[in-house]
Design a protein around this motif. Structure first.
Motif, PDB file in Angstrom:
ATOM      1  N   LYS A 178      51.544 -16.509  36.744  1.00  0.00           N
ATOM      2  CA  LYS A 178      51.055 -15.345  37.487  1.00  0.00           C
ATOM      3  C   LYS A 178      50.077 -15.743  38.584  1.00  0.00           C
ATOM      4  O   LYS A 178      50.050 -15.118  39.658  1.00  0.00           O
ATOM      5  N   SER A 187      54.596 -10.180  43.919  1.00  0.00           N
ATOM      6  CA  SER A 187      53.945  -9.178  43.072  1.00  0.00           C
ATOM      7  C   SER A 187      54.558  -9.024  41.695  1.00  0.00           C
ATOM      8  O   SER A 187      53.909  -8.496  40.782  1.00  0.00           O
ATOM      9  N   GLN A 188      55.804  -9.457  41.514  1.00  0.00           N
ATOM     10  CA  GLN A 188      56.467  -9.289  40.223  1.00  0.00           C
ATOM     11  C   GLN A 188      57.499 -10.384  40.026  1.00  0.00           C
ATOM     12  O   GLN A 188      57.918 -11.021  41.001  1.00  0.00           O
TER      13      GLN A 188
END
Length: 446
Positions: A178, A187-188
């Motif tokens: 992350k 972001s993901q």
């Protein structure tokens, strides 16, 4: 090197304190149990008859799993004075299977063993195992067999019978860093193959000091490749144990993408990546994403010094992954021993014990009821990564399992490696693999 007597409650550790547990592979080390097999089917203890069982188990992950199994067995023995289980660590899955086959042929099989769920047809063809549902019916325990996740039963049943029950089961999942994602402005986690490539390219450094992705490609290469075939709409195996679909166009297309990741898109190292290398590269920051077993979760969370994300494997036509890991098999011995072995299997897979086993290792708890326990709810509240593999089961399909299973798996693994290393095109590698598999399976009728 035996462990001290202790109850399961006393030795159970929270996931936050579990020491290194790496993913699946043949290089794990663990102390073997020095206690020998107990001869004979019974003895006396406290004035009652004791049924002695031998339990062979492999260690497919690094770390103190052997000790945990021994503690689990001791807890069973403490709570079942009329059954004594002697647990024997027998190496990795391959060596355990070899030992079990040899012992069966010599007339001295274990009473219970953890073996790959995909070993079912080999053991069944040998006549080594008994249908668990027959024993469960005699014991009035048919509801127990209905309690497991359906995805796990796809590799547990054949010819209308249940031949083994899930124990330490897994799926492949996507682990991602992350912190590196945030630095790269991502972001993901990727949801599709295209997003996987795009994200991995952003996360790959030209000097090779950081790779966007690593997918193990040595050893059980067929298992690491199989998700791509499933995600592309065609699994490499169906319901028949004598048929595979290696050269199906969708499987060929999937292998081409598998090969393109290192060679065309240059987002992972070329050549073959060792199973144990990927989690080490991930936890040290050398790889931003890896495909690895959910059974590696505890190790990765323990070792990583960054925020670890876990996600479904990215899809093409659909999400997908094969299940993996080991089942409990009950061997043909005596009615008394088989009945006691069923009791042991039921105890191991009870909601409380399945939950504890999952929390300590990262393996998926094999029944929904395990996730209803308060201990599991508390764990997932602190460690939501532990729910991802369970949630991905809705998209899971069976692992490659056929007659002559290990040889057929090796045929596909070799084909994938030939394509990855440029020895053959994906199309030619899978065409050749299909011919070899067909020849091997031709002696088995549908």
């Amino acid at each position: 090197m035996g462990i001290k007597r202790a109850t399961w409650r006393a030795v159970a550790l929270s996931a936050a304190t579990v020491v290194a547990l790496a993913g699946c592979g043949g290089g794990a080390t663990a102390p073997a149990n020095q206690a020998g097999n107990t001869a004979g089917g019974g003895g006396t203890q406290g004035g009652g008859t004791v049924t002695n069982l031998t339990f062979d188990f492999p260690v497919a992950v690094s770390g103190p799993i052997a000790q945990k199994v021994q503690a689990l067995v001791q807890a069973f023995n403490d709570s079942h004075p009329n059954i004594k289980v002697t647990a024997n660590f027998t190496g990795d899955y391959t060596s355990t299977m070899t030992k079990v086959q040899t012992a069966f042929k010599a007339g001295s099989p274990p009473d219970v063993a953890v073996l790959l769920s995909t070993d079912l047809f080999t053991l069944k063809d040998m006549g080594a195992i008994v249908p668990v549902d027959d024993l469960a019916s005699q014991a009035g325990a048919t509801d127990w067999l209905q309690s497991f996740y359906p995805a796990f039963m796809k590799n547990s049943q054949a010819d209308g019978k249940t031949w083994s029950v899930p124990f330490q089961r897994s799926t492949l999942v996507l682990y991602y860093n992350k912190d590196l994602f945030q630095k790269a402005g991502i972001s993901q986690p990727p949801q599709t193959w295209d997003e996987l490539v795009a994200d991995a390219q952003k996360l790959t450094k030209p000097d090779g000091s950081q790779w966007g992705l690593e997918i193990p490609t040595s050893g059980l290469t067929y298992w690491e490749f199989q998700p791509f075939a499933i995600e592309n709409g065609k699994n490499v195996v169906g319901d028949a144990a004598n048929k595979v679909y290696f050269d199906d166009p969708k499987v060929v297309e999937a292998l081409q993408f598998f090969v393109d990741l290192p060679n065309k898109y240059k987002v992972e190292p070329k050549g073959l990546i060792n199973w144990a290398t990927a989690p080490t590269d991930f936890t040290t920051g050398k790889a931003a994403m890896i495909y690895h077993s959910s059974g590696s979760l505890a190790n990765i969370l323990q070792q990583a010094k960054f925020n670890v994300g876990v996600a479904f494997l990215p899809k093409k036509e659909q999400f997908g992954t094969p299940t993996g890991g080991g089942n409990l098999y009950i061997f043909k011995t005596t009615p008394e021993k088989e009945k006691a072995a069923l009791t042991f299997a039921q105890w191991l897979t009870s909601p409380d014990n399945a939950a504890k086993w999952s929390m300590e290792t990262g393996y998926i708890a094999v029944t929904p009821k395990a996730y209803d326990t308060q201990a599991m709810k508390d764990y997932l509240a602190k460690t939501p990564q532990g729910a991802v593999a369970r949630d991905q089961l809705q998209y899971a399909d069976k692992e490659l399992a056929t007659h002559e299973g290990q040889q057929v798996q090796q045929i596909l693994s070799t084909a994938c490696q030939e394509a990855l290393t440029g020895k053959k095109t994906p199309e030619q590698a899978l065409k050749d693999a299909q011919q070899k598999a067909d020849q091997l399976l031709s002696k088995y009728s549908s």
